[in-house]
Write an enzyme that holds these catalytic residues in place. Structure first.
Site, mmCIF file in Angstrom:
data_model
loop_
_atom_site.group_PDB
_atom_site.id
_atom_site.type_symbol
_atom_site.label_atom_id
_atom_site.label_comp_id
_atom_site.label_asym_id
_atom_site.label_seq_id
_atom_site.Cartn_x
_atom_site.Cartn_y
_atom_site.Cartn_z
ATOM 1 N N LYS A 60 0.378 5.192 8.186
ATOM 2 C CA LYS A 60 0.926 5.533 6.871
ATOM 3 C C LYS A 60 -0.186 5.676 5.834
ATOM 4 C CE LYS A 60 1.955 1.916 4.730
ATOM 5 N NZ LYS A 60 1.467 0.919 3.814
ATOM 6 N N THR A 102 0.875 -1.179 0.000
ATOM 7 C CA THR A 102 0.000 0.000 0.000
ATOM 8 C C THR A 102 0.908 1.223 0.000
ATOM 9 O OG1 THR A 102 -1.643 -1.197 1.289
ATOM 10 C CG2 THR A 102 -1.878 1.198 1.176
ATOM 11 N N LYS A 146 -7.331 1.813 -2.933
ATOM 12 C CA LYS A 146 -6.920 1.198 -1.662
ATOM 13 C C LYS A 146 -6.958 2.239 -0.541
ATOM 14 C CE LYS A 146 -4.818 -1.459 1.437
ATOM 15 N NZ LYS A 146 -5.327 -2.657 2.057
HETATM 16 P P1 NAP Z 1 5.732 -6.316 7.210
HETATM 17 O O1 NAP Z 1 5.475 -7.571 7.968
HETATM 18 O O2 NAP Z 1 6.467 -5.207 7.850
HETATM 19 O O3 NAP Z 1 6.431 -6.731 5.825
HETATM 20 C C1 NAP Z 1 7.186 -5.867 5.017
HETATM 21 C C2 NAP Z 1 8.424 -6.624 4.629
HETATM 22 O O4 NAP Z 1 9.163 -5.901 3.632
HETATM 23 C C3 NAP Z 1 9.374 -6.817 5.830
HETATM 24 O O5 NAP Z 1 9.707 -8.190 5.927
HETATM 25 C C4 NAP Z 1 10.564 -5.953 5.462
HETATM 26 O O6 NAP Z 1 11.821 -6.436 5.920
HETATM 27 C C5 NAP Z 1 10.540 -5.988 3.957
HETATM 28 N N1 NAP Z 1 11.238 -4.839 3.355
HETATM 29 C C6 NAP Z 1 11.031 -3.533 3.568
HETATM 30 N N2 NAP Z 1 11.859 -2.795 2.817
HETATM 31 C C7 NAP Z 1 12.615 -3.673 2.118
HETATM 32 C C8 NAP Z 1 13.661 -3.525 1.185
HETATM 33 N N3 NAP Z 1 14.097 -2.312 0.817
HETATM 34 N N4 NAP Z 1 14.218 -4.651 0.669
HETATM 35 C C9 NAP Z 1 13.794 -5.877 1.050
HETATM 36 N N5 NAP Z 1 12.805 -6.074 1.941
HETATM 37 C C10 NAP Z 1 12.221 -4.976 2.457
HETATM 38 O O7 NAP Z 1 4.325 -5.716 6.729
HETATM 39 P P2 NAP Z 1 3.028 -6.415 6.106
HETATM 40 O O8 NAP Z 1 1.975 -6.484 7.134
HETATM 41 O O9 NAP Z 1 3.415 -7.647 5.376
HETATM 42 O O10 NAP Z 1 2.566 -5.283 5.090
HETATM 43 C C11 NAP Z 1 3.257 -5.017 3.885
HETATM 44 C C12 NAP Z 1 2.500 -3.953 3.107
HETATM 45 O O11 NAP Z 1 1.172 -4.423 2.821
HETATM 46 C C13 NAP Z 1 2.323 -2.624 3.836
HETATM 47 O O12 NAP Z 1 2.388 -1.563 2.918
HETATM 48 C C14 NAP Z 1 0.926 -2.737 4.438
HETATM 49 O O13 NAP Z 1 0.357 -1.469 4.629
HETATM 50 C C15 NAP Z 1 0.226 -3.537 3.359
HETATM 51 N N6 NAP Z 1 -0.913 -4.363 3.793
HETATM 52 C C16 NAP Z 1 -0.860 -5.080 4.965
HETATM 53 C C17 NAP Z 1 -1.948 -5.853 5.321
HETATM 54 C C18 NAP Z 1 -1.965 -6.650 6.609
HETATM 55 O O14 NAP Z 1 -3.062 -7.055 7.046
HETATM 56 N N7 NAP Z 1 -0.828 -6.934 7.229
HETATM 57 C C19 NAP Z 1 -3.083 -5.920 4.503
HETATM 58 C C20 NAP Z 1 -3.077 -5.231 3.301
HETATM 59 C C21 NAP Z 1 -1.999 -4.452 2.956
HETATM 60 P P3 NAP Z 1 12.116 -6.695 7.484
HETATM 61 O O15 NAP Z 1 11.713 -8.126 7.672
HETATM 62 O O16 NAP Z 1 13.564 -6.463 7.646
HETATM 63 O O17 NAP Z 1 11.279 -5.719 8.260
#
Ligand code: NAP
Length: 360
Positions: free
Chosen positions: A244, A101, A176
């Site tokens: 965010k 997102t 979104k």
């Molecule tokens: P998350 O668990 O923080 O996953 C993000 C992942 O991306 C982390 O593992 C992070 O690494 C990795 N990352 C960040 N920058 C990077 C880079 N430059 N190179 C390589 N890896 C990188 O978050 P999430 O819940 O999966 O959410 C991810 C996205 O989807 C967000 O934008 C969120 O708003 C959206 N979203 C989430 C949900 C939900 O229910 N969780 C639902 C819909 C949308 P690290 O492991 O080192 O932190």
């Protein structure tokens, strides 16, 4: 093009959502290479047959399709547009699909930069939460026309059950953000209801059943409110990510010269929760803001942190960027001395700001 033409898939970002989505792609028989900032979060996928790459560029070098599911617009920008980013380092003709997102303007920039390099990039944020990712039933919100992404359908179907097309780059991200502002207000709505019920001494679970059976309920009250009431604040969906998203929506509304009062209220609350130590909790922790200090402390929050940080050099604007010196922010704010805070307020003398500890 069919599954047979698309064989190699790179997946960048194996966090809460990404690891689950990549797992479905792997299970469907694709050759998957993963990369994540923290390798441990990819171990399960590696044990199941995925390959590891140290950088997004290495992962993408040979891939027909590259998915990204990182955290913030600044991560997306880094992964795609840096010198060693996907736009340059993926192969010609590759598909680049951002599931994060993120900012609609950044999505447009990435689409245009990819086109110049003869690659196909589109924004494809998702909804359905962690459970949707686990079940492979996410809804995809696509910033492209259906006919243009048709070759990817078999691949997208491995982790989604519904797809909505918004026909233009950034259109998926805008839709979104609409979902997120609605979600945020639904969460404030159920948190208000829980607080009222608790203080009035009625049965909170029964009150939630009333919501679930009437027009006052929402997806959020049905799935998240029971976790709030049970004191389960594990993420799910991180508070800092919802902050965010609401910030990005407020930035978009400023560009359009409209105000979103519901979003501004929700931003104030989720920002407060981040400030007092709740940024890595699940969004259902919003109800803690209504509780007494002892309950908050037991959950790991510290009200004395409120208004202590986030201004000055390391001020984090609500767009979720890390505003370093040369960072070009996509939230549309002017982050200089006369930084405009959330919602683009002018902060005149008598304005009471609810975002950070600004000196007005
Ligand atoms: P998350 O668990 O923080 O996953 C993000 C992942 O991306 C982390 O593992 C992070 O690494 C990795 N990352 C960040 N920058 C990077 C880079 N430059 N190179 C390589 N890896 C990188 O978050 P999430 O819940 O999966 O959410 C991810 C996205 O989807 C967000 O934008 C969120 O708003 C959206 N979203 C989430 C949900 C939900 O229910 N969780 C639902 C819909 C949308 P690290 O492991 O080192 O932190």
């Amino acid at each position: 093009m069919s599954h047979t033409h698309i064989r190699k898939v790179a997946f960048i970002g194996t966090g809460i959502m990404g690891a689950r989505i990549a797992g479905h792609i792997l299970d469907a028989g694709y050759d998957v290479t993963v990369s994540n900032r923290t390798r441990e979060k990819a171990e399960d996928l590696l044990a199941r047959g995925a390959h590891w790459a140290d950088t997004p560029a290495e992962a993408a070098a040979d891939a027909d399709v590259v998915f990204t599911m990182v955290g913030y617009p600044s991560d997306v920008e880094d992964v795609y547009l840096s010198t060693d980013g996907l736009i340059r380092r993926s192969k010609r003709g590759a598909w680049l699909v951002d599931l994060t997102t993120s900012s609609p303007q950044l999505a447009r920039d990435i689409h245009d930069a990819a086109e110049v390099e003869d690659k196909h990039a589109f924004d494809c944020p998702v909804t359905g939460g962690e459970q949707g990712a686990i079940d492979g039933t996410l809804t995809l919100i696509i910033g492209a026309a259906e006919k243009d992404v048709e070759p990817l359908l078999p691949l997208l179907e491995t982790f989604s059950s519904r797809r909505f097309y918004f026909d233009q780059p950034g259109g998926g991200q805008t839709a979104k953000l609409c979902n997120q502002v609605s979600l945020a207000s639904c969460m404030v709505g159920y948190a208000d209801a829980v607080a009222l019920a608790e203080q009035a001494g009625i049965d909170v679970d029964r009150m939630l059943e009333v919501l679930a059976n009437g027009t006052g309920g929402s997806g959020a009250s049905r799935t998240l409110a029971p976790r709030s009431v049970a004191g389960d604040f594990k993420p799910g969906f991180l508070v800092e990510h919802l902050r965010k998203d609401i910030g990005l929506a407020i930035s978009a509304s400023e560009d359009l010269e409209i105000t979103l009062p519901g979003a501004e209220t929700a931003f104030t609350l989720f920002d407060m929760l981040c400030q007092i130590g709740g940024s890595r909790m699940g969004t259902q922790a919003i109800t803690l803001l209504y509780d007494d200090e002892a309950t908050c402390a037991a959950a790991g929050l510290d009200w004395s942190l409120l208004d202590q940080g986030e201004e000055g050099d390391d001020h984090e604007c609500h767009c979720g960027h890390d505003h370093g010196d040369d960072h070009e922010c996509h939230c549309g704010h002017d982050h200089g001395d006369d930084h405009e805070c959330c919602g683009g307020h002018g902060h005149g003398d008598d304005h009471e700001c609810h975002c950070h500890d600004h000196e007005h």
